[in-house]
Structure formats: C-alpha cells, structure tokens
Enzyme design. Sequence first.
Site, short mmCIF file in Angstrom:
data_model
loop_
_atom_site.label_atom_id
_atom_site.label_comp_id
_atom_site.label_asym_id
_atom_site.label_seq_id
_atom_site.Cartn_x
_atom_site.Cartn_y
_atom_site.Cartn_z
N ALA A 69 0.83 -1.21 0.00
CA ALA A 69 0.00 0.00 0.00
C ALA A 69 0.86 1.26 0.00
CB ALA A 69 -0.89 -0.01 1.23
N GLY A 121 0.16 -5.89 0.26
CA GLY A 121 -0.91 -5.94 -0.74
C GLY A 121 -0.46 -6.59 -2.04
N GLU A 124 -0.76 -10.16 -1.42
CA GLU A 124 -2.19 -10.48 -1.30
C GLU A 124 -2.84 -10.56 -2.68
OE1 GLU A 124 -2.93 -7.30 1.67
OE2 GLU A 124 -4.10 -8.85 2.67
N GLU A 146 2.86 -6.26 7.21
CA GLU A 146 1.99 -5.23 7.79
C GLU A 146 2.08 -5.12 9.31
OE1 GLU A 146 1.21 -7.25 5.36
OE2 GLU A 146 -0.05 -6.25 3.87
N GLU A 410 36.11 7.33 26.86
CA GLU A 410 35.27 8.52 27.03
C GLU A 410 35.96 9.45 28.04
OE1 GLU A 410 32.80 9.35 25.26
OE2 GLU A 410 31.17 10.28 26.38
P1 NAD Z 1 36.37 0.45 24.89
O1 NAD Z 1 37.01 0.66 26.20
O2 NAD Z 1 35.81 -0.88 24.56
O3 NAD Z 1 37.39 0.81 23.72
C1 NAD Z 1 38.21 1.93 23.72
C2 NAD Z 1 39.47 1.59 22.94
O4 NAD Z 1 40.23 2.77 22.78
C3 NAD Z 1 40.36 0.58 23.65
O5 NAD Z 1 40.66 -0.48 22.77
C4 NAD Z 1 41.60 1.38 23.99
O6 NAD Z 1 42.78 0.60 23.98
C5 NAD Z 1 41.58 2.42 22.90
N1 NAD Z 1 42.37 3.60 23.23
C6 NAD Z 1 42.41 4.27 24.40
N2 NAD Z 1 43.25 5.31 24.32
C7 NAD Z 1 43.75 5.31 23.06
C8 NAD Z 1 44.66 6.14 22.37
N3 NAD Z 1 45.27 7.17 22.96
N4 NAD Z 1 44.93 5.83 21.08
C9 NAD Z 1 44.35 4.80 20.47
N5 NAD Z 1 43.48 3.98 21.09
C10 NAD Z 1 43.18 4.23 22.38
O7 NAD Z 1 35.26 1.57 24.76
P2 NAD Z 1 33.97 1.62 23.82
O8 NAD Z 1 32.83 1.06 24.56
O9 NAD Z 1 34.32 1.06 22.49
O10 NAD Z 1 33.71 3.19 23.72
C11 NAD Z 1 34.51 4.01 22.92
C12 NAD Z 1 33.83 5.34 22.74
O11 NAD Z 1 32.54 5.14 22.18
C13 NAD Z 1 33.61 6.14 24.02
O12 NAD Z 1 33.73 7.50 23.75
C14 NAD Z 1 32.19 5.78 24.39
O13 NAD Z 1 31.60 6.76 25.19
C15 NAD Z 1 31.54 5.71 23.03
N6 NAD Z 1 30.33 4.89 22.95
C16 NAD Z 1 30.23 3.72 23.59
C17 NAD Z 1 29.07 2.97 23.48
C18 NAD Z 1 28.93 1.64 24.17
O14 NAD Z 1 27.81 1.16 24.30
N7 NAD Z 1 30.00 1.01 24.56
C19 NAD Z 1 28.01 3.44 22.70
C20 NAD Z 1 28.15 4.66 22.03
C21 NAD Z 1 29.32 5.38 22.16
#
Ligand code: NAD
Length: 723
Positions: A69, A121, A124, A146, A410
């Site tokens: 549809a 559809g 269908e 659907e 992070e």
């Molecule tokens: P993680 O700890 O699994 O991986 C981070 C990686 O970065 C590690 O392998 C580490 O060795 C590497 N690292 C650290 N310092 C470094 C440097 N100076 N040079 C090169 N590599 C370096 O973390 P993650 O869960 O993959 O998260 C990574 C980013 O993604 C963060 O900013 C986090 O907030 C974001 N994020 C995470 C998720 C989640 O669910 N895990 C979702 C969205 C966004």
Amino acid sequence: MNMKIEVVRCEVGADGIALLTIDYPGKSMNVIDQAFMDSLQGCIDRVRDDPAIKGAVVTSGKEAFVAGADLMAMEQNLDRTADDPLPVLFEKYGSLSRVFRNLETCGKPVVAAINGTAMGGGFELALACHRRVLADTPAAVVGLPEVKLGLLPGAGGTQRLPRLIGIQAAMPYLMEGRHASPEQALKAGLVHELAPPAELIARARRWLLETPTAVQPWDEKGFRFPGGNALDPRVAPAFVVGNTMLQASTQQNLPAPQAIQSCLYEGSLLPLEKALRVETKYLMTVACGPVSRGMIRTLFVSKGKAEKGLHRPAGLPPLQSRKLGMIGAGMMGGGIALVAAQRGVEVVLIDRDQAAAERGKAYAEKALGKQVERGRMAADERDAILARIRPTADYELLRDADMVVEAVFEDRAVKAEVTRRLDAVLPEDCVLATNTSALPITLLAQATTRPGRFIGLHFFSPADKMPLVEVIRGKATSDATLARALDFVGQLKKTPIVVNDARGFFTSRFIGAFVDDSIGMVAEGINPALIENCARQAGMPVGPLAITDELSIELAVHAGESQAQTFPDSYRPGRSVPVLRRLFELGRMGRKIGKGFYDYGESGKTLWPGLADLYPPATVQPDPHDLKQRVLYVQAVEAARAMEEGVLLSPADGDLGSILGVGYPAYTGGPFCFIDGVGVPAFVAEADRLGDLFGEHLRPPQLLRDMAAHGETFYGATARRVM
Ligand code: NAD
C-alpha cells in the site's frame, strides 16, 4: 484525476491470454492506491466481459512486483477521514479486498507471474490469483510485513493464506511479518512453482492454456481448511498457547497481532466472503488507532525521509568514503570497522599498540566466522571483507583517509591527545568524527585546528547491528562536513538523525532520564521487582536495573564524576547517584563481575536480596498503572525539553532516535507521536498528575503548556513550527 492513470496495462495476445502489466507511471515502485485499484478493476472487468479472453497473467513492469500500500498517502489521509462515519470507513478499508475478490471470481483463470519482491498488498494480490509462479532470483522475496507497522494484511491475506497452507503454518507470516525467499516460498506452499526470470510469463501462459482452473480451492464445494479450522482439536491449542505467548511478548501493547489472531480464529469459521468482512472490520480498527499511525509515521515515513537526506545541506555533490581511519579498536571501534569493511570501505584500525588493534579486528573475524559456519556467507566473501581491515598503531597510514571515526575512552584528555595526533597527518578535507556518548562536540573540537571538519557520529552498541547513527553538529561544523558525514552513514546503510550539540545530545539524555528516574525509585522505597516489571510492561525491552548492570555500575559512577569535573558549574547529580554510589562502595560493579542490582549465577539472574536492607520497600506501593505511565512520561517529558532547548531539529528525529537507538517502545511511534496520540492537553494534565505523585521532574515543560493552550500538535495540520 486518479481515474485516468493507467497503472495496469492490458494487452491481449493472439492466444486469448491477457497480459496485465502493473507499471505505475512516474513511480520507481508499484504501490497500491486508489488509481491502482481503479485501473486493476478496469482490467478485471475487461477480462471478465470479453469472450475472446481465455485467461490472464498479472505481472509487473518494474523490478519489484508490488511493494504494498502507499503508506505515505495512507498516513496523510488519516487526518482527512478522521470524522468519517463508520460505514464510510468500512467501505474505504474494504475496497482493495473487494477488487481482489472480483479478480478471483471473474470466471477466467488468472496467474500471478511474480517477477520480483511482492510485499503486503502485492503478495495479497498474488494470493487472489488462481496460480502463482515466482521468479527464481534472490530479489523475489514474498511476505506480509503489515504487522511490523501495527497493521494487518487486510486485502484477504489473513483469510487466503491460512486456507492455502493451514492456520498454524500461516501464523509466523501473518503475526511476525516473516518473509520467504523463492525456495522457502515453494517449500511452504506459498507459490505453485519457481521459474527462471526469462521464462516466467511463458510458464504462466502454458498453465493457462493447458491446465487452467478459474475457481480457488476455498470456493470449491466442500472445501476444508488444511489441518482444520480454529475449532479442530489439532489447531485449537495453537490459539491457547499462541495467545499466552503473544501477551507475554507484547504486554498487550500491540493491537495488530491480537487482531490478526482474531481474524484467523473468527475467519476460519466463516465462508470466505463473510470472513473478508471480518478482516475489514479488524483492519479498520487497527488502521484508525494511534499505534499503527505512530509506527507508520516514524518507522516508514520519517525513516524514509531521514535516509533520503532530510537534513543534508543542499547543493553539495554526494561523496563516497573510500578509506576510513578507525581510532580505538574496542567494543565500538571493532563493530564500526566491521560494518564499514562490509560496505566496501578500506579500514585502518588504530589502537595504542598492534596487539590492541588486532583484538579489535578479532571482533570482525568472530562475527563473520559465525556467518560462514551457518552457511550465510561464503568463505571467500569473509576473507575479502577481513582483508579490508588493517590493524595497526601507525597514524602515518591515515595520510590519504577521507573519513575518521574516533572511539577511544570517554575521556576528554585522551580524546584531545588523539585529535592532535590526527591533525598532524589527516588531509585537509578529511572529516573527523567522534563517537562520544555524551561529551559536547564543540568542547571536543577545541582540540583540533580545523573545527569546521569536526562532527559527532554517535553509533550504538553493537555497532554492526544497531540501525541508528545520531549525527551531532558542533557550533563550528561546516555544511560540507555534515553532508559528508551523512553520506558515510548512508554508505553504511544506517538511518541518521541530526541533532544540535548539547551534553548527552538527544539519545543519551533521553535514555538517561529513564534510567536515572528508575534507580531513583529504589531510594523512594519502590519494590525493585515492581520497577523492572512495570518498565517491561510499558514496553521497554529490558528493565532499567538490568540495563545499568549490563552497562556497569562502575562506569555509571565514573561517568558522573567525569561530568562533574568537566562541567563544574552546570552539573547536577541525578536522582540515581546516591544509590549507584552505595552499590559501587559495596563492590557491586554490575553484570561483568556477577554482582550489581542482580546476582548472576549459572541459572540466570535474581534481584539482589540485600537491596531491600539498603532501601526497605515502603508498605504502600504505587499503582502499577501509574508506574508504567511514569516510565513513558519521564522520557516523553525529557524529549519535549530537548525540543524546547533546540537540541532536536524536528519531532521526527526524536521519534526515530528513541525507537531505533535506545528502545523506547515502538508501539508509541516515539515520544512525540505518543504526546500527539494522547493529545497535548491530556498529556500535560497527566504529566502534572504524575508530578504531584512522584516529583517535579515529571512536570511538562513550558513548550507543552503553550502548545496545549494554542491547540498545537507535533505532527499534522496543527503542527507547531519547531525550526
Ligand atoms: P572500549 O574501552 O571498549 O574501547 C576503547 C578503545 O580505545 C580501547 O581499545 C583502547 O585501547 C583504545 N584507546 C584508548 N586510548 C587510546 C589512544 N590514545 N589511542 C588509540 N586507542 C586508544 O570503549 P567503547 O565502549 O568502544 O567506547 C569508545 C567510545 O565510544 C567512548 O567515547 C564511548 O563513550 C563511546 N560509545 C560507547 C558505546 C557503548 O555502548 N560502549 C556506545 C556509544 C558510544
């Protein structure tokens, strides 16, 4: 004037066979609308009335057979027909079903020559033909999806399919929207034969000339349901068990699967003509309700617009990325590298040392290895994808990269250090994206000398499976960078939303509001089991305490501390902070060490009994209905605040992001469809009631009070202009 569009062409051959070719002028796909129905009915009349015509073949002049549809038109029409009296609506919703019934009872044999995908559809229509020949090509998938948009196959699908293959066999196709490849379709009896695409029409003609029948099995005298009707002892248990499973999986939030079950049950006890009327009644009920409306609007209309570049700056030519620099080979980096390599992009996967980078590649090796084991991928295809991922610690390999995604820890300082190293090697026009979960892009951009090319690309975990990417525009991000980033998201076949820069953007603050409020409930003395169950009954995929354990309590505490340091003036600790701290101090870090809000053992997880000593449950517990409302409202109120603050560019971005990114229940259509569905004034009143009961954070923001006062909505004719 719809009446004049020739959607279906009728050409009669010398052998007396009419070839009906569906080829909607000016559209890339055949969709079903009034013009389609009028045109098809015209052809049916001709086939029926012209004595020179012996039979007909229905096929398509496009690559696909019929896509279903025209949902875009259907969504727009809903406003116009909102006040139509019931008999008028019944006529309208039954019109396609009547055309198909006219086709199967026209007295001449009709074959569907299904040359490509036939959905909804479209399938269908094929079911209403006396024979179905399907092109034997992977693109020719058939199905009735659907239910995934809160609707039901209302042009005979819920009646013809069970009459063809039996009630139980039909259930997964109807109630889960499962589709079938040509091989599966033949095996399941959905089609009579497969044919090489070039021979499709010839095979259909041959049947018409050699062994035709113009009567469907269910119109034969003495027809019996294959496997029995709903009262048959072999079938009846399927309804009892099926109903229980349905309630458990949908928590009674989704009317469509329930309505499909009713169509199957009631319809199987009636002759087809009457059964089709029952189906129309249920179609009308679900189509006019808020659930299908929200789901169609968000999961079809808004999703389609987002993927077609709703927020992409105009006038910039599309660019494909060839070489991605993926910095950080952890959980996110490994997943992003995999999906990029799968889409043909060369990936340089960088971590602090070679071993760490290789661990990131191992994620792709494992995921693709499983696909090969299951026979879903050839070994050489896996090898080609893996060959595109180059693990290394050497930034020099990025000198010709056109896109970089950073996913290191992070931590603002670590990200700044990486950004400076990237600045030294990246070519001028390479886009530098950060996958930060919550740190403002404008703040992180301070580390680069070229903030115009800096942007946020927020992927979700697991990055190779989750369909959404939240694109965050920093203050200095240029149009060219935004366009390039959106092209990259499209290349990965993901759905983008675009939001303005702020702490937590949209999705993280949205899910954060829910989790923070729910953990706060523990301190209020609300029984943890009640918290978890009410959240799931409201439609959240996982309870908030279980989510926090999964993400880790340790991480949550550290994230709070880092926010407090980064934003000493504006940071306000959430309601969850004291609870999280206490668990952290007791060493209950979360799922990864087997101890958090839950205890994790061999046989699964149970809520930690010690929580009741820390936070004794109050003697009077809140009404579960109020708690379910609180779960939905605390998030919808937060979404409205994000809109008020200009973080969101449109309600569609908020709705898409909430469902595809962080699990807000799909049946709502997202927080803004939810608010519209409830009605803005009623939403404001209920949020105030919840505010009286549970706290000021549930009160509606001024935006909603103003909208209620002026009769405005987020969508439709009375939509507020948000940007
Ligand atoms: P993680 O700890 O699994 O991986 C981070 C990686 O970065 C590690 O392998 C580490 O060795 C590497 N690292 C650290 N310092 C470094 C440097 N100076 N040079 C090169 N590599 C370096 O973390 P993650 O869960 O993959 O998260 C990574 C980013 O993604 C963060 O900013 C986090 O907030 C974001 N994020 C995470 C998720 C989640 O669910 N895990 C979702 C969205 C966004």
